[in-house]
Design an enzyme around this catalytic site. Structure first.
Site, short mmCIF file in Angstrom:
data_model
loop_
_atom_site.label_atom_id
_atom_site.label_comp_id
_atom_site.label_asym_id
_atom_site.label_seq_id
_atom_site.Cartn_x
_atom_site.Cartn_y
_atom_site.Cartn_z
CE LYS A 41 8.09 -10.82 0.31
NZ LYS A 41 6.94 -10.47 -0.54
N PRO A 42 9.90 -6.93 -1.27
CG PRO A 42 9.93 -6.29 -3.52
CD PRO A 42 10.73 -7.05 -2.49
CB ALA A 43 3.86 -6.27 -1.29
CD GLU A 45 5.83 0.51 12.61
OE1 GLU A 45 4.65 0.86 12.80
OE2 GLU A 45 6.77 0.96 13.27
CG LEU A 46 1.98 -5.84 13.03
CD1 LEU A 46 1.71 -6.89 14.10
CD2 LEU A 46 2.61 -6.48 11.81
N GLY A 88 3.03 -4.91 7.60
CA GLY A 88 2.00 -5.68 6.93
C GLY A 88 0.88 -6.01 7.90
CB SER A 89 -1.85 -8.43 7.68
OG SER A 89 -1.09 -9.60 7.45
CG ASN A 115 -0.48 -0.05 2.49
OD1 ASN A 115 0.69 -0.33 2.67
ND2 ASN A 115 -1.30 0.23 3.49
CD GLU A 174 -6.01 -3.17 8.70
OE1 GLU A 174 -5.58 -4.31 8.50
OE2 GLU A 174 -5.33 -2.15 8.49
P1 NAP Z 1 0.59 -8.72 4.29
O1 NAP Z 1 -0.25 -9.67 3.50
O2 NAP Z 1 0.83 -9.01 5.71
O3 NAP Z 1 1.97 -8.62 3.49
C1 NAP Z 1 3.00 -7.75 3.87
C2 NAP Z 1 4.32 -8.31 3.36
O4 NAP Z 1 4.57 -9.56 4.00
C3 NAP Z 1 4.34 -8.60 1.86
O5 NAP Z 1 5.63 -8.38 1.38
C4 NAP Z 1 3.98 -10.07 1.81
O6 NAP Z 1 4.44 -10.72 0.65
C5 NAP Z 1 4.72 -10.58 3.03
N1 NAP Z 1 4.18 -11.83 3.55
C6 NAP Z 1 2.93 -12.34 3.42
N2 NAP Z 1 2.83 -13.53 4.07
C7 NAP Z 1 4.05 -13.76 4.63
C8 NAP Z 1 4.60 -14.80 5.43
N3 NAP Z 1 3.85 -15.83 5.81
N4 NAP Z 1 5.87 -14.71 5.83
C9 NAP Z 1 6.63 -13.64 5.48
N5 NAP Z 1 6.19 -12.62 4.71
C10 NAP Z 1 4.91 -12.68 4.31
O7 NAP Z 1 0.02 -7.24 4.22
P2 NAP Z 1 -0.40 -6.40 2.95
O8 NAP Z 1 -1.73 -6.89 2.50
O9 NAP Z 1 0.70 -6.34 1.95
O10 NAP Z 1 -0.51 -4.93 3.56
C11 NAP Z 1 -1.64 -4.46 4.17
C12 NAP Z 1 -1.52 -4.57 5.68
O11 NAP Z 1 -0.38 -3.83 6.11
C13 NAP Z 1 -2.70 -3.96 6.41
O12 NAP Z 1 -3.05 -4.76 7.51
C14 NAP Z 1 -2.15 -2.61 6.87
O13 NAP Z 1 -2.83 -2.08 7.98
C15 NAP Z 1 -0.74 -2.95 7.17
N6 NAP Z 1 0.13 -1.76 7.15
C16 NAP Z 1 0.66 -1.32 8.32
C17 NAP Z 1 1.46 -0.18 8.33
C18 NAP Z 1 2.07 0.34 9.60
O14 NAP Z 1 2.95 1.19 9.51
N7 NAP Z 1 1.64 -0.12 10.77
C19 NAP Z 1 1.72 0.50 7.13
C20 NAP Z 1 1.16 0.00 5.95
C21 NAP Z 1 0.37 -1.14 5.98
P3 NAP Z 1 3.44 -11.04 -0.56
O15 NAP Z 1 2.97 -9.74 -1.06
O16 NAP Z 1 4.30 -11.76 -1.51
O17 NAP Z 1 2.32 -11.87 0.01
#
Ligand code: NAP
Length: 486
Positions: free
Chosen positions: A184-186, A259-260, A237-238, A161, A390
């Site tokens: 490791k970008p998304a 940072e979740l 991430g999440s 995002n 969310e």
């Molecule tokens: P996500 O699904 O948790 O993915 C984040 C990153 O982690 C991606 O690079 C993803 O790779 C990777 N990932 C996924 N599953 C993994 C695993 N089992 N082991 C290691 N890495 C893994 O989150 P998202 O959908 O990209 O982002 C949205 C979330 O981020 C929301 O919950 C949002 O609130 C949160 N967020 C928080 C902040 C903050 O500063 N607190 C800022 C921005 C966003 P892939 O893309 O290859 O799956």
């Protein structure tokens, strides 16, 4: 419409990973497709890196570490500032790349490029202020010191995002501190990372200091967590994935910053400037089409001003232009993918079934792409999904409250604790409510509090660690105590 075929930082016909200063394909020789969420068209194919590439990248970072750490903070700052200049020089192209890969509205994407660059400026400066300590000894023949040293190789796992800002919010302090790393970008936004890597190359940053590996997420993250060379991992991430990473970090007790997710309350008191509050809600809720961790997700409005506030907000939401993210006049681009739209639909249908009413929007938009209309819901109640999870979409749910204690209790009734907002003109109430809210970031009459010079991070299940501010460099440093006997 901005033209996309003329990229100079990446070649869409031939995307490669960036390891040890070289552009490489994945040994697997397999690829994954990247779709433009505005059109549904395939943008390009990305090499699917795996364990091997992650290991090579970590080894490169490890080899580069001693030399990078041995530079003076001033020399590292020069590199960071050069990288910042290059980002700003290439703002339009970086914004277009971001826009086609994950759908951020182009004008907003330009804002993200500036925001991302600001972390490089800030940490170039903070790196020059990594001060140690001397401690008075209790005996006359001793001198006690604390010195700060870079932790070593770090890994950054980033979300789609904010493809650039989440990377520089980690790499800025890491590089300034003297660490080297692997990103490791998304999978939905690797192009921004590769374009950034091109700028790293152009800035003359030594080989191996920054490496970018996209691909098989599980394999790459297994290598990151199992390889003893990696000393710290910063994840954005999440919450769901964050919890899994805590378990994975245990065998080697790796330092972890998380940072979740968030579920921000946005409180409008009866004495608030309603125009300003609606402007803040618009900025907080509809930025990035509602796909931010700090989005106003639960809008609590005092019952005396509910109708007035809703009217002003609806008028503003009606003006938002939705469409292809590359259109410079568009404010609401698509959601990142079809699952994103389905989640929003599910939340809205659940709310309507439980008694909410649509004040504006309320359905998908357009024939193709992943669009959802900017939406305002009234009569929202706490039993609805939208008030618990969310939504990650452009839906503003409005509920009401009668008194301060009630709204504080409701706002805090969540597993998350990232951002909260309140609007009031009563200074005592402003201070008391800010102190009572269990969130790491408070927007007080401010819908967009995030900035490079302030600490950003969550409480409760929104994670731990802080990024930004002077606090954000701490995690990349070890404090070493030296006791000298004369
Ligand atoms: P996500 O699904 O948790 O993915 C984040 C990153 O982690 C991606 O690079 C993803 O790779 C990777 N990932 C996924 N599953 C993994 C695993 N089992 N082991 C290691 N890495 C893994 O989150 P998202 O959908 O990209 O982002 C949205 C979330 O981020 C929301 O919950 C949002 O609130 C949160 N967020 C928080 C902040 C903050 O500063 N607190 C800022 C921005 C966003 P892939 O893309 O290859 O799956």
């Amino acid at each position: 419409m901005v033209k996309t075929k003329e990229f100079t930082l990446i070649d869409l016909e031939d995307i490669k990973l960036f390891i040890n200063g070289e552009w490489v394909t994945a040994e697997s020789n397999s690829f994954f497709s990247l779709k433009n969420p505005s059109t549904g068209e395939i943008v390009t194919e990305i090499p699917r890196g795996g364990r091997k590439e992650a290991r090579n990248a970590i080894e490169a970072a490890s080899t580069a570490f001693p030399k990078w750490a041995a530079l003076t903070a001033y020399e590292r700052a020069d590199y960071l500032l050069k990288l910042k200049d290059l980002m700003l020089d290439n703002e339009a192209e970086l914004a277009s790349i971001m826009s086609i890969e994950m759908g951020k509205a182009y004008s907003e994407a330009r804002g993200e490029v500036k925001y991302a660059a600001s972390f490089l400026t800030w940490y170039a400066e903070e790196g020059r202020r990594i001060y140690g300590e001397t401690i008075p000894a209790s005996v006359s023949n001793k001198r006690l010191f604390v010195v700060k040293q870079p932790v070593g190789v770090i890994a950054a796992i980033t979300p789609w995002n904010f493809p650039l800002a989440m990377m520089t919010r980690k790499l800025g302090p890491a590089l300034a501190a003297g660490c080297t790393g692997v990103v490791k970008p998304a999978s939905q936004s690797p192009l921004s990372a590769f374009a950034f890597a091109k700028l790293v190359e152009l800035a003359g940053i030594p080989n191996g200091v920054v490496n970018i590996v996209a691909g098989a997420t599980g394999e790459i993250s297994d290598e990151i967590f199992e390889n003893p060379e990696v000393k710290k991992i910063s994840f954005t991430g999440s919450t769901e994935v964050g919890k899994k990473l805590v378990e994975k970090s245990a065998p080697q007790l790796k330092k972890l910053a998380l940072e979740l997710g968030g579920h921000a309350p946005f409180i409008v008191f009866e004495d608030a400037d309603l125009e300003k509050a609606a402007e803040g809600a618009l900025a907080s809720k509809f930025r990035n089409a509602g796909q931010t961790c700090v989005c106003a997700n639960r809008i609590y409005v005092h019952e005396k001003v509910k109708d007035d506030f809703a009217k002003i907000l609806v008028e503003k939401v009606k003006q938002l232009k939705i469409g292809n993210s590359l259109d410079e006049t568009v404010q609401i681009g698509p959601l990142v993918n079809e699952q994103g739209v389905q989640k929003v639909e599910e939340h809205v249908l659940d709310a309507l079934a439980k008694g909410a009413v649509v004040l504006q929007g309320g359905k998908r938009y357009g024939e193709k792409g992943c669009f959802y209309e900017p939406t305002v819901l009234g009569n929202v109640t706490k039993d609805m999904k939208i008030m618990k999870e969310e939504t990650f979409g452009p839906v503003a749910p409005i509920t009401t409250f009668k008194d301060d204690q009630e709204v504080i209790r409701e706002a805090n009734d969540t597993i998350y604790g990232l951002a909260a907002y309140l609007y009031t003109s009563d200074i005592s109430r402003a201070v008391k409510v800010s102190e009572a809210l269990n969130f790491g970031v408070i927007g007080l009459n401010d819908g967009v509090p995030g900035t490079a010079q302030a600490p950003f991070g969550g409480m409760n299940q929104s994670g731990y660690g802080r990024e930004g501010g002077h606090q954000g460099i701490k995690d990349y440093l070890e404090e070493k105590y030296i006791s000298l006997s004369l």
